[in-house]
Every structure is written in C-alpha cells, then in structure tokens.
Design a protein around this motif. Structure first.
Motif, PDB file in Angstrom:
ATOM      1  N   VAL A  18       0.607  -1.037  -0.195  1.00 20.73           N
ATOM      2  CA  VAL A  18       0.040  -0.021  -0.366  1.00 20.73           C
ATOM      3  C   VAL A  18       0.867   0.880   0.206  1.00 20.73           C
ATOM      4  CG1 VAL A  18      -1.776   1.254   0.931  1.00 20.73           C
ATOM      5  CG2 VAL A  18      -1.329  -1.558   1.669  1.00 20.73           C
ATOM      6  N   SER A  19       0.603   2.090  -0.642  1.00 20.00           N
ATOM      7  CA  SER A  19       2.319   2.684  -1.385  1.00 20.00           C
ATOM      8  C   SER A  19       0.978   4.644  -2.067  1.00 20.00           C
ATOM      9  CB  SER A  19       2.830   2.477  -1.611  1.00 20.00           C
ATOM     10  OG  SER A  19       3.503   3.787  -2.109  1.00 20.00           O
ATOM     11  N   THR A  20       1.900   6.177  -1.531  1.00 21.17           N
ATOM     12  CA  THR A  20       1.333   7.122  -2.285  1.00 21.17           C
ATOM     13  C   THR A  20       2.085   6.910  -3.520  1.00 21.17           C
ATOM     14  OG1 THR A  20       2.836   7.951  -1.326  1.00 21.17           O
ATOM     15  CG2 THR A  20       0.878   7.604   0.250  1.00 21.17           C
ATOM     16  N   PRO A  21       2.429   7.923  -4.396  1.00 20.91           N
ATOM     17  CA  PRO A  21       3.135   7.829  -5.092  1.00 20.91           C
ATOM     18  C   PRO A  21       4.251   7.968  -4.833  1.00 20.91           C
ATOM     19  CG  PRO A  21       1.184   8.579  -6.305  1.00 20.91           C
ATOM     20  CD  PRO A  21       0.645   8.457  -4.751  1.00 20.91           C
ATOM     21  N   THR A  22       4.778   8.871  -4.248  1.00 21.90           N
ATOM     22  CA  THR A  22       6.010   8.818  -4.083  1.00 21.90           C
ATOM     23  C   THR A  22       6.645   8.238  -2.647  1.00 21.90           C
ATOM     24  OG1 THR A  22       5.274  10.870  -2.059  1.00 21.90           O
ATOM     25  CG2 THR A  22       6.746  11.601  -4.358  1.00 21.90           C
ATOM     26  N   GLY A  23       5.897   7.504  -2.230  1.00 16.78           N
ATOM     27  CA  GLY A  23       6.013   6.224  -1.054  1.00 16.78           C
ATOM     28  C   GLY A  23       6.345   4.497  -1.651  1.00 16.78           C
ATOM     29  N   SER A  24       7.547   4.196  -1.354  1.00 14.48           N
ATOM     30  CA  SER A  24       7.377   2.926  -1.770  1.00 14.48           C
ATOM     31  C   SER A  24       7.315   1.967  -3.440  1.00 14.48           C
ATOM     32  CB  SER A  24       6.677   1.915  -1.053  1.00 14.48           C
ATOM     33  OG  SER A  24       7.219   2.320   0.091  1.00 14.48           O
ATOM     34  N   THR A  25       7.879   4.073  -3.762  1.00 10.82           N
ATOM     35  CA  THR A  25       7.804   3.207  -5.460  1.00 10.82           C
ATOM     36  C   THR A  25       8.473   2.496  -6.311  1.00 10.82           C
ATOM     37  OG1 THR A  25       6.211   5.820  -5.335  1.00 10.82           O
ATOM     38  CG2 THR A  25       7.169   5.179  -8.026  1.00 10.82           C
ATOM     39  N   GLY A  26       9.627   2.406  -5.571  1.00 12.93           N
ATOM     40  CA  GLY A  26      10.875   1.503  -6.140  1.00 12.93           C
ATOM     41  C   GLY A  26      10.062  -0.007  -6.133  1.00 12.93           C
ATOM     42  N   TYR A  27       9.274  -0.256  -4.644  1.00 17.99           N
ATOM     43  CA  TYR A  27       8.882  -1.529  -4.813  1.00 17.99           C
ATOM     44  C   TYR A  27       8.296  -1.647  -4.923  1.00 17.99           C
ATOM     45  CZ  TYR A  27       8.423  -5.249  -1.513  1.00 17.99           C
ATOM     46  OH  TYR A  27       8.607  -6.600  -0.992  1.00 17.99           O
ATOM     47  N   SER A  28       6.797  -1.258  -5.032  1.00 21.55           N
ATOM     48  CA  SER A  28       5.776  -1.433  -5.837  1.00 21.55           C
ATOM     49  C   SER A  28       6.169  -0.855  -7.087  1.00 21.55           C
ATOM     50  CB  SER A  28       4.492  -0.067  -5.517  1.00 21.55           C
ATOM     51  OG  SER A  28       3.437  -0.418  -6.849  1.00 21.55           O
ATOM     52  N   LEU A  29       6.594  -0.240  -8.068  1.00 15.33           N
ATOM     53  CA  LEU A  29       6.615  -0.828  -9.020  1.00 15.33           C
ATOM     54  C   LEU A  29       8.287  -2.318  -9.429  1.00 15.33           C
ATOM     55  CD1 LEU A  29       7.460   0.665 -11.951  1.00 15.33           C
ATOM     56  CD2 LEU A  29       9.618   1.133 -11.839  1.00 15.33           C
ATOM     57  N   SER A  30       8.915  -2.907  -9.315  1.00 13.19           N
ATOM     58  CA  SER A  30       9.149  -3.803  -9.124  1.00 13.19           C
ATOM     59  C   SER A  30       8.051  -5.527  -8.839  1.00 13.19           C
ATOM     60  CB  SER A  30      10.218  -4.378  -7.417  1.00 13.19           C
ATOM     61  OG  SER A  30      11.968  -3.145  -7.746  1.00 13.19           O
ATOM     62  N   ALA A  31       7.170  -4.634  -8.321  1.00  8.53           N
ATOM     63  CA  ALA A  31       6.436  -5.539  -8.326  1.00  8.53           C
ATOM     64  C   ALA A  31       4.973  -5.654  -9.150  1.00  8.53           C
ATOM     65  CB  ALA A  31       5.193  -6.034  -6.937  1.00  8.53           C
ATOM     66  N   GLY A  32       5.369  -4.944 -10.299  1.00  6.78           N
ATOM     67  CA  GLY A  32       4.304  -4.549 -11.573  1.00  6.78           C
ATOM     68  C   GLY A  32       3.451  -3.705 -10.856  1.00  6.78           C
ATOM     69  N   GLY A  33       3.736  -2.980  -9.948  1.00  8.46           N
ATOM     70  CA  GLY A  33       2.677  -1.783 -10.112  1.00  8.46           C
ATOM     71  C   GLY A  33       3.270  -0.612 -10.801  1.00  8.46           C
ATOM     72  N   PRO A  34       2.630  -0.105 -11.387  1.00 11.93           N
ATOM     73  CA  PRO A  34       2.399   1.797 -12.052  1.00 11.93           C
ATOM     74  C   PRO A  34       3.898   3.041 -11.825  1.00 11.93           C
ATOM     75  CG  PRO A  34       1.108   2.015 -10.692  1.00 11.93           C
ATOM     76  CD  PRO A  34       1.240   0.589 -10.550  1.00 11.93           C
ATOM     77  N   VAL A  35       3.750   3.696 -12.598  1.00 15.45           N
ATOM     78  CA  VAL A  35       4.784   5.000 -12.293  1.00 15.45           C
ATOM     79  C   VAL A  35       3.646   6.024 -12.066  1.00 15.45           C
ATOM     80  CG1 VAL A  35       6.401   6.525 -13.458  1.00 15.45           C
ATOM     81  CG2 VAL A  35       6.468   3.815 -13.343  1.00 15.45           C
ATOM     82  N   VAL A  36       3.085   6.273 -10.801  1.00 18.67           N
ATOM     83  CA  VAL A  36       2.383   7.147 -11.094  1.00 18.67           C
ATOM     84  C   VAL A  36       3.385   8.796 -10.636  1.00 18.67           C
ATOM     85  CG1 VAL A  36       0.701   7.976  -9.539  1.00 18.67           C
ATOM     86  CG2 VAL A  36       0.563   5.549  -9.612  1.00 18.67           C
ATOM     87  N   HIS A  37       2.598   9.893 -11.415  1.00 20.78           N
ATOM     88  CA  HIS A  37       3.345  11.558 -11.290  1.00 20.78           C
ATOM     89  C   HIS A  37       3.255  11.488  -9.871  1.00 20.78           C
ATOM     90  CE1 HIS A  37       3.757  14.803 -11.847  1.00 20.78           C
ATOM     91  NE2 HIS A  37       4.752  15.155 -12.492  1.00 20.78           N
ATOM     92  N   PRO A  38       4.040  12.085  -9.019  1.00 22.00           N
ATOM     93  CA  PRO A  38       3.958  12.419  -7.397  1.00 22.00           C
ATOM     94  C   PRO A  38       2.922  13.842  -7.019  1.00 22.00           C
ATOM     95  CG  PRO A  38       6.153  13.318  -8.499  1.00 22.00           C
ATOM     96  CD  PRO A  38       5.429  12.193  -9.881  1.00 22.00           C
ATOM     97  N   THR A  39       2.018  13.899  -8.397  1.00 20.09           N
ATOM     98  CA  THR A  39       1.509  15.322  -7.650  1.00 20.09           C
ATOM     99  C   THR A  39       0.199  13.842  -7.970  1.00 20.09           C
ATOM    100  OG1 THR A  39       1.010  16.506 -10.134  1.00 20.09           O
ATOM    101  CG2 THR A  39       2.718  17.580  -9.169  1.00 20.09           C
ATOM    102  N   ILE A  40       0.012  13.021  -8.456  1.00 13.60           N
ATOM    103  CA  ILE A  40      -1.635  12.971  -7.949  1.00 13.60           C
ATOM    104  C   ILE A  40      -1.561  12.349  -7.035  1.00 13.60           C
ATOM    105  CG2 ILE A  40      -2.809  10.889  -9.312  1.00 13.60           C
ATOM    106  CD1 ILE A  40      -1.701  11.211 -11.979  1.00 13.60           C
TER     107      ILE A  40
END
Length: 127
Positions: A18-40
């Motif tokens: 469970v993550s915000t766009p700027t928190g744990s982004t690398g971990y979420s991305l590694s698990a197949g999560g999206p790239v999300v702009h930090p202002t969203i």
C-alpha cells in the motif's frame, strides 16, 4: 481489503503493498505496479505475486481509508513500514492505512524535471 468501509477483494498473494506515488514507488514498481506522477493524489494497492492473474494493482483516491484484515492463521505474516523491521500481523487483526493530516514539503531543484528523472533512472529512450 476494504476501501472506505466497502469490501474490495480478498488477496491470496505473497504480500500486499500500500503506497503513495512517492512512497515505496520502487518496491511497488518492482512488483508490477504503475509509475504514478507524484502530484496525483492516489493510494496504490499492489499485490505481491498474487496467486491469481486477475488480482492487479489498483489506484484509489488519496483520501481513502484502506483496511487490511488478516484471515490467515500463518504465523509468519508481518507488517513492514517502508523497509523497517517487521511487526507480527496476527490472524483476526487489521491494519488501517489513511492519509495523514500533516504534509511533508519536498524540495525539488528547478533544474530537475520529473520526466527527465524517469528517463534517467529507468533508462527510457536509451540505445
């Protein structure tokens, strides 16, 4: 998992991010999560190695309250916050994740462009 008190789904997976766009982004991305702009303003719910192909990452509004209830009796389940030491997550208990009322102000140098950082770190457009 419940979002604002409404049942979303039951995940059978190796874990859940469970993550915000700027928190744990690398971990979420590694698990197949999206790239999300930090202002969203969203919260990412991303299953780690789900045991079914239909469980995919989902974005919910940033002001949502996410409740995760554990139904497993497995004694090796932990809650880990941003890579810190895990805390036992006992069957029948729950964790609630929501946006803090406090804000963190990040300083961004004017010469740094978000998309340039993405291209550089992810090696997009390279030869």
């Amino acid at each position: 998992v419940f979002v604002n008190g409404v049942y979303l789904t039951t995940y059978n997976a190796d874990g859940l991010i469970v993550s915000t766009p700027t928190g744990s982004t690398g971990y979420s991305l590694s698990a197949g999560g999206p790239v999300v702009h930090p202002t969203i303003s969203v919260i990412i719910i991303n299953p780690i190695c789900p045991h079914t192909l239909t469980n995919r990452p989902i974005l919910v509004p940033g002001d949502s309250e996410i409740e995760i209830k554990l139904h497993s009796e497995d004694s090796n389940v932990f809650v880990t916050l941003d890579g810190q030491v895990g805390v036992d997550f006992v069957g029948g208990t729950s964790v609630v994740v929501s946006k803090s009322e406090r804000k963190v102000h990040l300083i961004e140098p004017p010469e740094r462009d978000y998309y340039d950082v993405l291209r550089t770190k992810l090696k997009w457009g390279g030869k």
